[in-house]
Design an enzyme around this catalytic site. Structure first.
Site, PDB file in Angstrom:
ATOM      1  N   SER A  77     -13.987  -5.037   3.842  1.00  0.00           N
ATOM      2  CA  SER A  77     -15.619  -4.309   3.893  1.00  0.00           C
ATOM      3  C   SER A  77     -16.416  -5.443   4.091  1.00  0.00           C
ATOM      4  CB  SER A  77     -15.917  -2.775   3.004  1.00  0.00           C
ATOM      5  OG  SER A  77     -14.416  -2.053   3.020  1.00  0.00           O
ATOM      6  N   ARG A 131      -4.327  -7.219  -2.408  1.00  0.00           N
ATOM      7  CA  ARG A 131      -4.538  -8.624  -0.664  1.00  0.00           C
ATOM      8  C   ARG A 131      -4.052  -9.623  -0.873  1.00  0.00           C
ATOM      9  NH1 ARG A 131     -10.825  -7.418   0.568  1.00  0.00           N
ATOM     10  NH2 ARG A 131     -10.376  -7.280  -1.330  1.00  0.00           N
ATOM     11  N   HIS A 153      -6.899  -1.051   4.891  1.00  0.00           N
ATOM     12  CA  HIS A 153      -7.253   0.642   4.670  1.00  0.00           C
ATOM     13  C   HIS A 153      -6.484   2.044   5.050  1.00  0.00           C
ATOM     14  CE1 HIS A 153     -11.305   0.043   2.378  1.00  0.00           C
ATOM     15  NE2 HIS A 153     -10.630  -0.298   1.981  1.00  0.00           N
ATOM     16  N   LYS A 213     -20.360  -1.229  -6.157  1.00  0.00           N
ATOM     17  CA  LYS A 213     -21.012  -1.502  -5.220  1.00  0.00           C
ATOM     18  C   LYS A 213     -22.669  -0.835  -4.990  1.00  0.00           C
ATOM     19  CE  LYS A 213     -16.444  -3.349  -4.087  1.00  0.00           C
ATOM     20  NZ  LYS A 213     -15.458  -2.233  -3.027  1.00  0.00           N
TER      21      LYS A 213
END
Ligand code: COA
Length: 165
Positions: free
Chosen positions: A132, A94, A21, A45
């Site tokens: 993460s 990504r 990030h 999430k």
């Protein structure tokens, strides 16, 4: 709110912020005058860190960046982006795996506000493999995550998992 500055909102759960990030923000600063890193309350999430913990960690990481602002937000992203006078939403991509989810979000946001563009930057190859979730798993199980998250986030993770006093 009208502003002549080219502002981008970089939204995310940031649970927690990673060096991927951070790299994306730094590269975004080559394009935008100001980046608002917007930490979401509403996210699909279940975060490990509370909203204030996530904001605090990201704020500390960017405390010496005068063109980066870290803020929490709730409600619809697009409403928040408008309220900031921003013209763009910044997101990282990504791998192909990210594409469908990002595509859906970008199209929905575009439907909600046609004058706000989503700008994707390819994640630097160094951070292609991290997420993460992966970092939290490794930290939880006692692995070494030095170098993939900012130092203050590293401490936050170790504290969360009882690896620091
Ligand atoms: N380098 C390394 N990893 C990266 C990365 C990069 N450059 N960019 C993203 N990632 C990883 C993150 O680590 C994270 O991993 P995880 O899935 O294991 O947690 C994942 O990619 C993406 O997380 P993050 O960048 O924090 O964003 P998000 O996908 O959680 O964000 C919101 C989603 C908050 C933007 C979205 O839910 C939202 O807009 N919510 C507000 C409500 C709303 O408007 N909803 C409608 C949207 S159309």
């Amino acid at each position: 709110m009208e502003t002549s500055k080219l502002i981008a909102v970089y939204p995310g759960t940031f649970d927690p912020l990673t060096n991927g990030h951070v790299s994306l923000v730094k590269r975004g600063l080559d394009i935008f005058d100001e980046i608002i890193l917007a930490v979401a309350l509403q996210t699909p999430k279940v975060p490990l860190f509370s909203l204030s913990e996530r904001v605090e960690m990201a704020s500390r990481t960017f405390e010496n960046f005068d063109r980066v602002l870290v803020e929490p937000f709730e409600g619809l992203l697009i409403d928040y982006v408008r309220s900031k006078g921003a013209k763009a939403i910044l997101r990282g991509m990504r791998a192909v795996a990210d594409f469908e989810y990002e595509f859906q979000m970008a199209l929905m946001n575009r439907r909600l506000a046609r004058n706000i563009q989503t700008v994707f930057l390819m994640t630097d190859y160094k951070w292609l493999y991290i997420s993460s979730t992966l970092i939290k798993d490794v930290a939880r199980l006692g692995g070494d995550i030095q170098g993939v998250v900012p130092d203050n986030v590293l401490k936050g993770l170790y504290r969360k998992f009882g690896r620091l006093e």
